[in-house]
Design an enzyme around this catalytic site. Structure first.
Site, PDB file in Angstrom:
ATOM      1  N   GLU A  50       0.781  -1.226   0.000  1.00  0.00           N
ATOM      2  CA  GLU A  50       0.000   0.000   0.000  1.00  0.00           C
ATOM      3  C   GLU A  50       0.821   1.290   0.000  1.00  0.00           C
ATOM      4  OE1 GLU A  50      -3.614   0.289   0.035  1.00  0.00           O
ATOM      5  OE2 GLU A  50      -3.166  -1.707  -0.769  1.00  0.00           O
TER       6      GLU A  50
ATOM      7  N   SER B 199     -51.493 -24.345  38.640  1.00  0.00           N
ATOM      8  CA  SER B 199     -51.404 -24.561  40.082  1.00  0.00           C
ATOM      9  C   SER B 199     -50.026 -24.285  40.655  1.00  0.00           C
ATOM     10  CB  SER B 199     -51.817 -25.998  40.416  1.00  0.00           C
ATOM     11  OG  SER B 199     -53.187 -26.192  40.103  1.00  0.00           O
TER      12      SER B 199
END
Length: 840
Positions: free
Chosen positions: A91, A482
């Protein structure tokens, strides 16, 4: 003539000087204008890029990771020179010598592009310029942005050293496959740390900087290799690698995770499950999604891996057992093209792309498979990831489908995708045959937690997370039936009732706007005057309704909300039977407060959260260890833990209720649960058995289960909480008890024990013994009243009416509660819309 020549060149020189001066002034003006409002590069000093948040178990093993940008920040000094040089060569060849921009590099890139006719194209921007573009500017392709980029690049070169600039660049850059920065990319493509990369691998990562979306190691293999080799050549020419390394690596194939040549780093991670996804859901809400997915959080979860596996298997076993009992084959509903079956490579590729669960390990791992051939006596399969070498023939015999209706031809066709697992012997684990499996339609949830700390040890939100991510432990709103009754009984015990108080189990009618409601017991029988203990042990609906009338639904609602079961419980009598919906998560957390003696405990999936700098930003356990800092403690002494937890229930009430719920397990609706330590709990089965529950606890662990269809429908007339969820609880707790043990439930100092006949509630002599005798806890100083029966507010004598209409003009009364306060109890229940409640 000489004068003319001198005059001519003088004019040219003057024009050049003037032009240069004007150019310099113009350039200076441009740089001044564009440099005035630029963002400050000083913000880079506080660079905190989005990084991965990770979830760990108590032993430091990674359970999961979450990231919007998969990045692992690595300081410059920890990035190998090989990696740095690869990116510099690819780069910015003159990175270490230029001052922000590189005129020589721009010229060289142009010449090389012309010479190679576009085959070798390098970007003209320096690494410094790319840092400016990525951090401080937008990515627009305009002259204005380029000028600003140059200005900032020059400025930052004067303020930061090259290593810091390179650190920013190598941690920020996108390299494809949701990988940001070189460390994450090295994991993604090669499953290696940076220090183990070969020159060719580092060169490939550098090649991706320019074209991350167009150099896929499989789809664009040729381009990827060419670009890698170009970077290798640049590295050799720049003197970063020798010729031998260059020649060796340029001739190698590009082997990556994506091509299947290396195992993915994700293979070392357990598959995402309900627990870690719930961590995501809760912490995203707590810290915000941006911080959770990008804050680099280190999250220490409460999960116990061994118990989590047992929780998953226990629930899956119950769901599969119920599903196979229905005798219907549904399969996966997925197929692959029949024309691919003649080509193994083709059908394996097609099978790998089918979306079916791959995270089930019940008994042994479940594999996706495709039906190759259907016969009368057997069916031949192709199994994902396994070659048929004859040692374990990939066939399913006729005996394996005896549980389902019809034969092979009735249920299967070539190309069908199915799930299979190995059937093995229990003792030696030897292979028997391949057996067909299917994910059940019935679903459920399971959760277990420490009763003293609230640490969630295990959570399973369904049969398979990959099949359905909906977490039924925390997200499903279901009727508890219940299993809610203990809160009704707790309210009564804290309002002056005792386990020996007599409640009349007789028919009752309640006039509602929808008509007359006549609640029934599950047995459709009535049992007359019955002690409170028996009412909860046998889950008597009529007794619960009468008790709710007596203490008042508003009082019960206050209790349920205080325990966190509901935020707003409707004051309707049907809700005393668990008609209003809640979550398993809330129910299990509430039961923990029964188990720990009545102290508030907040459930948590997370022990601690640290930010990216190691600072603790959340800690669940706020208790103080007084002497943990001492080098040693006297022999036999444990550390002293100071608890600041709020007491929300009287300790005697908690013990009384726990003792009564022990009776549920010993001789009541959960008597099938058989474990080596004392266990208390309560079953729940809603009307038409649309949901079945069991929530129970030992002295240190509470666990709960519910099972039902996502779109509620009956599980069948024989379904019950004790029958379906009870075995899930028992299987899990068998493993948990081996690890954590269990003791008798602690008895409060304020308890006095009196022997009672558990059938009649009558007081017995201190020396009485027998199956009917139980030693009940009463509060010291409280003289229990025996032989008094309550019927929705009336004290009963020998005359027992067959029906008692609720809501009449019955007197309220004042009682002294367990905390010493005065409360009014009586017919406070309101009547409104009634939905189906609990049975047993």
């Amino acid at each position: 003539m000489l004068r003319f020549i001198m005059s001519f060149f003088g004019g040219i020189f003057s024009m050049l000087t003037l032009g240069l001066a004007m150019g310099a002034l113009t350039l200076g003006a441009i740089f001044y204008v564009y440099g005035r409002d630029l963002p400050s590069y000083e913000t880079l000093a506080q660079y905190t890029p989005p990084t991965i948040s990770r979830v760990y178990d108590g032993e430091g093993n990674i359970l999961d990771e979450f990231a919007s940008e998969r990045r692992l920040f690595t300081p410059a000094e920890e990035i190998p020179d090989l990696v740095k040089h690869a990116f510099v060569s690819a780069e910015d060849q003159n990175f270490y010598v230029h001052s922000g921009f590189d005129l020589k590099g721009i010229a060289a890139a142009g010449v090389e592009a012309v010479r190679s006719r576009g085959a070798d194209i390098r970007g003209a921007s320096t690494i410094t310029q790319q840092v400016m573009k990525n951090f401080l500017l937008d990515g627009s392709r305009t002259l204005e942005r380029k000028i600003k980029e140059l200005i900032l690049a020059v400025r930052i070169e004067g303020a930061m050293d090259k290593e810091r600039i390179l650190e920013l660049y190598l941690n920020e850059i996108f390299l494809g496959q949701n990988s940001y920065g070189v460390t994450a990319a090295a994991q993604t493509y090669f499953n290696k740390p940076l220090a183990q990369l070969e020159p060719g691998e580092a060169a490939y990562l550098a090649a991706l900087a320019q074209r991350p979306g167009n150099l896929h190691p499989v789809r664009q293999y040729a381009d990827a290799v060419n670009r890698r080799n170009y970077v290798l050549r640049r590295m050799w020419e720049d003197g970063y690698i020798d010729e031998a390394a260059y020649q060796r690596d340029r001739g190698r194939t590009l082997d990556t995770v994506q091509s299947g040549d290396m195992e993915s780093f994700r293979a070392a991670l357990p598959p995402r499950d309900y627990f870690t996804d719930e961590v995501r859901r809760q912490l995203s809400a707590e810290f915000g999604e941006d911080e959770f997915f990008g804050g680099g959080l280190s999250i220490r979860a409460t999960l116990d891996k061994e118990l989590q596996i047992e929780a998953a298997h226990a629930l899956q076993r119950a769901l599969e057992q119920y599903d196979r009992g229905l005798g219907r084959w549904r399969g996966t509903g997925k197929t692959i093209p029949v024309e691919t079956l003649g080509d193994e490579i083709a059908w394996r590729k097609a099978l790998s792309e089918v979306d079916v669960p791959r995270d089930v390990t019940l008994e042994s791992p479940w594999y996706p498979a495709v039906v190759i051939e259907v016969g009368d006596s057997q069916m031949r399969l192709g199994i994902e990831g396994l070659a048929d070498d004859g040692s374990e023939p990939h066939v399913v015999p006729r005996d394996d489908i005896s549980w389902m209706q019809g034969g092979f031809a009735d249920n299967f066709a070539p190309g069908d995708v199915v799930l299979v697992r190995r059937m093995i012997t229990d003792d030696s684990g030897d292979f028997i045959r391949w057996t067909l499996r299917q994910t059940p339609r019935v679903q459920g949830g399971f959760m277990a937690m420490d009763v003293n700390t609230g640490r969630v040890l295990a959570m399973q939100g369904g049969f398979s997370y990959q099949d359905s991510v909906f977490n039924r432990a925390t997200q499903a709103m279901r009727q508890p039936g219940s299993s809610f009754k203990p809160f009704v009984y707790a309210t009564a015990l804290d309002s002056g009732y005792t386990p020996a108080t007599i409640i009349v189990d007789a028919p009752i009618e309640i006039n509602t706007p929808q008509g007359m409601w006549r609640p029934q017991n599950a047995s459709n029988k009535f049992y007359g005057p019955t002690p409170l203990r028996t009412g909860i042990e046998q889950s008597r609906n009529i007794m619960t309704i009468r008790l709710a009338q007596e203490v008042g639904m508003d009082t019960i609602a206050d209790y349920a909300e205080k325990f966190g079961v509901y935020e707003d419980l409707g004051p309707y009598l049907s809700n005393a039977l668990g008609a209003q919906e809640t979550t398993l998560f809330k129910m299990v957390a509430a039961y923990a407060m029964f188990a720990n003696g009545g102290e508030r405990v907040e459930p948590t999936l997370v022990d601690r959260v640290q930010d990216r700098y190691g600072n603790t930003v959340y800690r669940h356990d706020q208790r103080n260890c007084v002497d943990c800092g001492l080098a040693a403690l006297p022999t036999g002494e444990a550390p002293t833990i100071q608890s600041n937890r709020e007491r929300i229930m009287n300790a005697v009430t908690a013990y009384q209720l726990t003792s009564m719920m022990e009776g549920v397990v010993k001789r009541g609706t959960a008597r099938g649960v058989n474990l080596p330590v004392p266990i208390a709990g309560k079953t729940g089965t809603t009307n038409d058995a649309k949901d079945v529950w069991f929530v129970g606890f030992s002295s240190n662990i509470v666990a709960g289960c519910y099972i039902g269809y996502d779109n509620p429908r009956s599980l069948g007339s024989g379904a019950s909480g004790g029958g379906i969820c009870g075995p899930v609880f028992e299987s899990f707790m068998s493993t948990a008890i081996k690890r954590f043990g269990g003791t008798e439930f602690p008895v409060p100092d304020e308890c006095q024990f009196i022997k009672i006949d558990r059938f009649s509630g009558a007081r017995l002599p201190d020396g009485a013994a027998g199956d009917n005798v139980i030693s009940e806890c009463f509060r010291i100083g409280e003289e229990p009243l025996f032989g008094v029966a309550f019927d929705g507010g009336f004290k009963m004598s020998g005359d027992l009416p067959l029906y008692e209409e609720a809501g009449g003009n019955k007197p309220a009364k004042k009682v002294t509660t367990s905390t010493g306060n005065t409360a009014t109890v009586g017919p406070k229940a309101s009547f409104g819309t009634l939905s189906s409640g609990g049975l047993y």
